[in-house]
Scaffold this active site. Structure first.
Site, short mmCIF file in Angstrom:
data_model
loop_
_atom_site.label_atom_id
_atom_site.label_comp_id
_atom_site.label_asym_id
_atom_site.label_seq_id
_atom_site.Cartn_x
_atom_site.Cartn_y
_atom_site.Cartn_z
N GLN A 155 2.43 -9.08 13.51
CA GLN A 155 2.35 -7.79 14.20
C GLN A 155 0.93 -7.27 14.33
OE1 GLN A 155 4.90 -6.06 11.03
NE2 GLN A 155 3.64 -4.23 11.25
N GLN B 145 9.00 2.25 16.49
CA GLN B 145 9.51 1.15 15.67
C GLN B 145 10.95 1.43 15.25
OE1 GLN B 145 7.24 -0.76 12.25
NE2 GLN B 145 8.59 0.64 11.13
N ARG C 120 -2.99 3.38 6.28
CA ARG C 120 -4.30 3.27 6.91
C ARG C 120 -5.17 4.52 6.71
NH1 ARG C 120 -1.19 0.02 10.61
NH2 ARG C 120 -2.20 -2.00 10.95
N LEU D 43 1.49 10.77 6.31
CA LEU D 43 1.06 9.75 5.35
C LEU D 43 1.10 8.37 5.99
CD1 LEU D 43 2.74 10.86 2.01
CD2 LEU D 43 0.40 11.22 2.78
N SER D 44 0.06 7.60 5.75
CA SER D 44 -0.05 6.25 6.29
C SER D 44 -0.92 5.44 5.37
CB SER D 44 -0.67 6.27 7.70
OG SER D 44 -1.00 4.97 8.13
N HIS E 22 6.73 6.11 1.40
CA HIS E 22 7.58 4.99 0.95
C HIS E 22 8.48 5.42 -0.21
CE1 HIS E 22 4.04 2.77 2.71
NE2 HIS E 22 5.04 2.18 3.34
N GLU F 220 10.49 8.10 10.19
CA GLU F 220 10.33 8.57 11.56
C GLU F 220 8.87 8.61 11.99
OE1 GLU F 220 12.31 12.28 12.07
OE2 GLU F 220 14.31 11.39 11.95
N ALA G 246 0.85 -1.19 0.00
CA ALA G 246 0.00 0.00 0.00
C ALA G 246 0.88 1.24 0.00
CB ALA G 246 -0.97 -0.01 1.18
#
Length: 298
Positions: free
Chosen positions: A72, A164, A198, A195-196, A46, A159, A41
Protein backbone atom coordinates in the site's frame (compact mmCIF):
# COMPACT_ATOMS: atom_id res chain seq x y z
CA UNK A 1 0.55 -7.86 50.64
CA UNK A 2 -1.37 -8.09 47.40
CA UNK A 3 -1.52 -5.80 44.40
CA UNK A 4 -3.20 -5.58 41.05
CA UNK A 5 -2.50 -8.61 38.92
CA UNK A 6 -0.43 -7.82 35.84
CA UNK A 7 -2.21 -8.33 32.54
CA UNK A 8 -1.00 -11.46 30.72
CA UNK A 9 1.29 -10.98 27.76
CA UNK A 10 -0.40 -11.61 24.42
CA UNK A 11 0.81 -14.67 22.57
CA UNK A 12 2.76 -13.67 19.46
CA UNK A 13 2.57 -15.76 16.29
CA UNK A 14 4.52 -15.01 13.13
CA UNK A 15 3.15 -17.32 10.44
CA UNK A 16 -0.36 -17.79 9.03
CA UNK A 17 -0.31 -21.45 10.11
CA UNK A 18 0.57 -20.56 13.71
CA UNK A 19 -2.06 -17.86 14.11
CA UNK A 20 -4.63 -20.06 12.40
CA UNK A 21 -4.00 -22.87 14.90
CA UNK A 22 -4.19 -20.42 17.81
CA UNK A 23 -7.48 -18.95 16.61
CA UNK A 24 -9.00 -22.40 16.14
CA UNK A 25 -7.99 -23.28 19.70
CA UNK A 26 -9.78 -20.19 20.98
CA UNK A 27 -12.89 -21.08 19.01
CA UNK A 28 -12.81 -24.62 20.41
CA UNK A 29 -12.85 -23.00 23.84
CA UNK A 30 -16.06 -21.15 22.95
CA UNK A 31 -14.50 -17.78 22.14
CA UNK A 32 -15.56 -15.37 19.41
CA UNK A 33 -12.79 -13.57 17.53
CA UNK A 34 -12.59 -9.77 17.39
CA UNK A 35 -9.88 -8.53 15.04
CA UNK A 36 -7.96 -5.23 14.92
CA UNK A 37 -5.62 -5.01 11.89
CA UNK A 38 -2.82 -2.44 12.29
CA UNK A 39 0.54 -1.40 10.88
CA UNK A 40 1.91 -0.91 14.39
CA UNK A 41 3.14 2.37 15.89
CA UNK A 42 0.06 2.01 18.08
CA UNK A 43 -1.51 5.08 19.69
CA UNK A 44 -4.66 5.90 21.64
CA UNK A 45 -6.78 5.49 18.51
CA UNK A 46 -5.68 1.87 18.19
CA UNK A 47 -6.27 1.36 21.90
CA UNK A 48 -9.84 2.58 21.43
CA UNK A 49 -10.34 -0.03 18.69
CA UNK A 50 -9.17 -2.70 21.13
CA UNK A 51 -11.43 -1.37 23.89
CA UNK A 52 -14.41 -1.44 21.54
CA UNK A 53 -13.54 -5.03 20.66
CA UNK A 54 -13.26 -5.98 24.33
CA UNK A 55 -16.66 -4.47 25.06
CA UNK A 56 -18.34 -6.86 22.60
CA UNK A 57 -18.70 -9.53 25.29
CA UNK A 58 -16.92 -11.71 27.82
CA UNK A 59 -16.60 -14.49 25.26
CA UNK A 60 -14.57 -12.32 22.87
CA UNK A 61 -10.86 -12.90 22.27
CA UNK A 62 -9.03 -9.97 20.67
CA UNK A 63 -6.53 -10.60 17.88
CA UNK A 64 -4.32 -7.73 16.69
CA UNK A 65 -2.14 -7.90 13.59
CA UNK A 66 0.97 -5.74 13.23
CA UNK A 67 2.24 -5.64 9.66
CA UNK A 68 3.69 -2.72 7.70
CA UNK A 69 2.20 -3.62 4.33
CA UNK A 70 4.53 -2.73 1.46
CA UNK A 71 1.79 -3.18 -1.10
CA UNK A 72 0.00 0.00 0.00
CA UNK A 73 3.05 2.29 -0.18
CA UNK A 74 3.91 4.14 -3.35
CA UNK A 75 7.50 4.37 -4.71
CA UNK A 76 8.14 7.78 -3.09
CA UNK A 77 6.33 7.11 0.20
CA UNK A 78 7.61 6.40 3.69
CA UNK A 79 7.83 2.59 3.87
CA UNK A 80 11.47 2.51 5.00
CA UNK A 81 11.02 5.11 7.74
CA UNK A 82 7.54 4.07 8.93
CA UNK A 83 7.80 3.78 12.74
CA UNK A 84 8.12 0.24 14.13
CA UNK A 85 8.22 0.45 17.97
CA UNK A 86 7.50 -3.23 18.53
CA UNK A 87 8.07 -3.39 22.29
CA UNK A 88 5.73 -0.44 22.90
CA UNK A 89 3.16 -1.96 20.56
CA UNK A 90 3.17 -5.28 22.41
CA UNK A 91 2.84 -3.44 25.71
CA UNK A 92 -0.20 -1.56 24.36
CA UNK A 93 -1.75 -4.87 23.30
CA UNK A 94 -1.09 -6.33 26.73
CA UNK A 95 -2.68 -3.34 28.45
CA UNK A 96 -5.86 -3.76 26.41
CA UNK A 97 -6.22 -7.48 27.07
CA UNK A 98 -5.27 -8.72 23.60
CA UNK A 99 -5.09 -12.51 23.42
CA UNK A 100 -3.08 -12.97 20.22
CA UNK A 101 -0.76 -10.79 18.14
CA UNK A 102 -0.10 -11.75 14.54
CA UNK A 103 3.34 -10.46 13.55
CA UNK A 104 4.13 -11.75 10.07
CA UNK A 105 7.02 -10.84 7.82
CA UNK A 106 6.65 -9.77 4.22
CA UNK A 107 7.48 -13.26 2.94
CA UNK A 108 4.76 -14.72 5.16
CA UNK A 109 2.12 -12.47 3.64
CA UNK A 110 3.46 -12.37 0.08
CA UNK A 111 5.26 -15.61 -0.76
CA UNK A 112 7.49 -15.59 -3.82
CA UNK A 113 5.41 -15.51 -6.99
CA UNK A 114 2.26 -14.11 -5.37
CA UNK A 115 0.66 -11.60 -7.73
CA UNK A 116 -3.09 -11.70 -7.01
CA UNK A 117 -4.58 -8.47 -5.71
CA UNK A 118 -8.04 -7.17 -4.83
CA UNK A 119 -9.35 -4.34 -7.00
CA UNK A 120 -11.08 -1.52 -5.10
CA UNK A 121 -13.42 -0.47 -7.92
CA UNK A 122 -14.02 3.07 -9.11
CA UNK A 123 -13.93 4.63 -5.64
CA UNK A 124 -10.41 3.28 -5.18
CA UNK A 125 -9.14 5.77 -7.75
CA UNK A 126 -10.72 8.81 -6.14
CA UNK A 127 -9.77 10.99 -3.16
CA UNK A 128 -6.82 9.18 -1.52
CA UNK A 129 -6.70 6.81 -4.48
CA UNK A 130 -6.07 9.72 -6.83
CA UNK A 131 -3.32 11.11 -4.59
CA UNK A 132 -1.80 7.66 -3.95
CA UNK A 133 -2.40 5.47 -7.03
CA UNK A 134 -2.59 1.76 -6.17
CA UNK A 135 -2.89 2.43 -2.44
CA UNK A 136 -6.30 0.86 -1.95
CA UNK A 137 -5.51 -2.24 -3.99
CA UNK A 138 -2.71 -2.78 -1.49
CA UNK A 139 -4.99 -2.13 1.47
CA UNK A 140 -7.79 -4.41 0.32
CA UNK A 141 -5.38 -7.18 -0.66
CA UNK A 142 -3.71 -7.32 2.73
CA UNK A 143 -7.00 -6.98 4.63
CA UNK A 144 -8.58 -9.78 2.56
CA UNK A 145 -5.59 -12.01 3.32
CA UNK A 146 -5.75 -11.16 7.01
CA UNK A 147 -9.48 -11.92 7.10
CA UNK A 148 -8.84 -15.33 5.55
CA UNK A 149 -5.95 -16.08 7.92
CA UNK A 150 -7.55 -14.87 11.17
CA UNK A 151 -11.19 -15.67 10.26
CA UNK A 152 -12.69 -13.15 12.70
CA UNK A 153 -16.33 -12.77 13.63
CA UNK A 154 -15.98 -8.99 13.76
CA UNK A 155 -13.29 -6.49 12.73
CA UNK A 156 -12.78 -2.93 13.95
CA UNK A 157 -11.65 0.03 11.83
CA UNK A 158 -11.36 3.73 12.67
CA UNK A 159 -13.37 6.40 10.89
CA UNK A 160 -10.23 8.53 10.57
CA UNK A 161 -9.40 6.49 7.43
CA UNK A 162 -12.97 6.88 6.21
CA UNK A 163 -12.44 5.94 2.57
CA UNK A 164 -10.58 2.82 3.69
CA UNK A 165 -13.48 1.95 6.00
CA UNK A 166 -16.02 2.33 3.19
CA UNK A 167 -13.97 0.23 0.78
CA UNK A 168 -13.36 -2.56 3.30
CA UNK A 169 -17.05 -2.64 4.20
CA UNK A 170 -17.91 -2.94 0.50
CA UNK A 171 -15.35 -5.71 0.02
CA UNK A 172 -16.84 -7.68 2.91
CA UNK A 173 -20.29 -7.32 1.37
CA UNK A 174 -19.30 -7.93 -2.24
CA UNK A 175 -17.04 -10.93 -1.58
CA UNK A 176 -19.28 -12.50 1.09
CA UNK A 177 -16.82 -12.47 3.95
CA UNK A 178 -18.61 -14.02 6.98
CA UNK A 179 -17.83 -11.19 9.38
CA UNK A 180 -19.06 -7.80 10.52
CA UNK A 181 -17.13 -4.54 10.16
CA UNK A 182 -17.54 -2.11 13.07
CA UNK A 183 -16.60 1.57 12.58
CA UNK A 184 -15.04 3.41 15.54
CA UNK A 185 -15.08 7.23 15.78
CA UNK A 186 -11.82 9.11 15.30
CA UNK A 187 -9.75 9.71 18.42
CA UNK A 188 -8.29 13.22 18.59
CA UNK A 189 -5.80 15.32 20.47
CA UNK A 190 -7.14 18.15 22.65
CA UNK A 191 -6.78 20.60 19.73
CA UNK A 192 -8.70 18.31 17.39
CA UNK A 193 -5.80 16.78 15.46
CA UNK A 194 -6.69 13.23 14.46
CA UNK A 195 -4.32 10.69 15.97
CA UNK A 196 -2.08 9.08 13.37
CA UNK A 197 1.14 7.11 13.47
CA UNK A 198 2.55 9.62 10.99
CA UNK A 199 2.11 12.52 13.42
CA UNK A 200 5.55 11.67 14.82
CA UNK A 201 7.03 13.06 11.60
CA UNK A 202 5.70 16.57 12.31
CA UNK A 203 7.95 19.29 13.72
CA UNK A 204 6.49 21.22 16.68
CA UNK A 205 5.50 24.07 14.37
CA UNK A 206 3.91 21.74 11.84
CA UNK A 207 2.15 19.88 14.63
CA UNK A 208 0.36 23.12 15.55
CA UNK A 209 -0.41 23.89 11.89
CA UNK A 210 -1.87 20.41 11.38
CA UNK A 211 -4.75 21.18 13.73
CA UNK A 212 -6.03 23.54 11.02
CA UNK A 213 -7.51 20.52 9.23
CA UNK A 214 -9.94 19.77 12.03
CA UNK A 215 -10.82 23.43 12.50
CA UNK A 216 -11.69 23.59 8.81
CA UNK A 217 -13.84 20.49 9.04
CA UNK A 218 -15.67 21.86 12.06
CA UNK A 219 -16.30 25.13 10.25
CA UNK A 220 -17.70 23.21 7.30
CA UNK A 221 -19.96 21.09 9.50
CA UNK A 222 -21.22 24.19 11.28
CA UNK A 223 -22.25 25.62 7.89
CA UNK A 224 -24.22 22.52 6.83
CA UNK A 225 -27.55 24.32 7.08
CA UNK A 226 -26.46 26.42 4.12
CA UNK A 227 -25.91 23.44 1.80
CA UNK A 228 -22.84 22.09 -0.02
CA UNK A 229 -21.48 25.43 -1.26
CA UNK A 230 -21.61 26.91 2.22
CA UNK A 231 -19.90 23.85 3.73
CA UNK A 232 -17.01 23.98 1.28
CA UNK A 233 -16.66 27.74 1.46
CA UNK A 234 -16.49 27.75 5.26
CA UNK A 235 -13.91 24.97 5.37
CA UNK A 236 -11.91 26.52 2.55
CA UNK A 237 -11.65 29.85 4.33
CA UNK A 238 -10.04 28.21 7.36
CA UNK A 239 -7.61 26.21 5.25
CA UNK A 240 -6.61 29.35 3.32
CA UNK A 241 -5.42 30.92 6.58
CA UNK A 242 -2.60 28.36 6.81
CA UNK A 243 -0.33 28.78 3.80
CA UNK A 244 2.03 26.01 4.96
CA UNK A 245 -0.60 23.45 3.96
CA UNK A 246 -0.23 21.99 0.49
CA UNK A 247 -3.76 20.89 -0.30
CA UNK A 248 -4.52 17.57 -1.96
CA UNK A 249 -8.30 17.76 -1.77
CA UNK A 250 -11.30 19.08 0.10
CA UNK A 251 -14.47 17.27 -0.93
CA UNK A 252 -18.02 16.81 0.27
CA UNK A 253 -19.51 13.39 -0.43
CA UNK A 254 -22.49 11.37 0.71
CA UNK A 255 -21.98 8.86 3.53
CA UNK A 256 -20.97 6.14 1.04
CA UNK A 257 -18.60 8.58 -0.70
CA UNK A 258 -20.73 9.01 -3.77
CA UNK A 259 -20.50 12.38 -5.51
CA UNK A 260 -23.27 15.00 -5.51
CA UNK A 261 -24.50 14.35 -1.96
CA UNK A 262 -28.19 14.78 -1.33
CA UNK A 263 -29.73 16.23 1.84
CA UNK A 264 -29.00 14.03 4.82
CA UNK A 265 -25.84 12.35 6.16
CA UNK A 266 -22.66 13.38 4.36
CA UNK A 267 -18.87 13.38 4.81
CA UNK A 268 -16.48 16.27 4.41
CA UNK A 269 -12.99 14.96 3.68
CA UNK A 270 -9.67 16.78 3.54
CA UNK A 271 -6.08 15.85 2.77
CA UNK A 272 -2.99 18.04 2.78
CA UNK A 273 0.76 17.88 3.12
CA UNK A 274 2.96 19.56 5.68
CA UNK A 275 6.47 19.13 4.35
CA UNK A 276 6.79 15.44 3.49
CA UNK A 277 3.93 14.35 5.78
CA UNK A 278 0.56 13.51 4.24
CA UNK A 279 -2.38 14.14 6.59
CA UNK A 280 -6.02 13.19 6.18
CA UNK A 281 -9.16 13.85 8.18
CA UNK A 282 -12.93 13.86 7.79
CA UNK A 283 -16.12 14.72 9.60
CA UNK A 284 -19.73 13.61 9.37
CA UNK A 285 -22.49 16.19 8.95
CA UNK A 286 -26.18 16.47 8.09
CA UNK A 287 -26.59 18.34 4.84
CA UNK A 288 -29.55 20.68 4.41
CA UNK A 289 -31.63 20.73 1.19
CA UNK A 290 -30.18 23.01 -1.47
CA UNK A 291 -29.62 23.35 -5.20
CA UNK A 292 -27.18 21.65 -7.55
CA UNK A 293 -23.92 22.78 -5.95
CA UNK A 294 -20.76 21.00 -6.98
CA UNK A 295 -19.35 19.43 -3.83
CA UNK A 296 -15.62 19.73 -4.32
CA UNK A 297 -12.75 22.18 -4.02
CA UNK A 298 -9.24 21.63 -5.29
Amino acid sequence: MTGAQAAPEPRVHRTPAEIGDAVRALRADGRRIAFVPTMGALHAGHSELMRQARSAGDDVAIVVSIFVNPLQFGPNEDLARYPRPLEADLAACRDEGVALVFLPGVADMYPEGADTTVGPGALGGQLEGAVRPGHFAGVLTVVAKLFHIVAPDVAYFGEKDYQQLVLITRMVRDLNFPLRVVPVPTVREADGLALSSRNVYLSPDDRARAATLHRALRAGADAAAGGPAAVLAAAGRVLAEQDALEMDYLELRDAELGTDPEPGPARLLVAARLGATHLIDNIGLDLAPTGNDRATIG
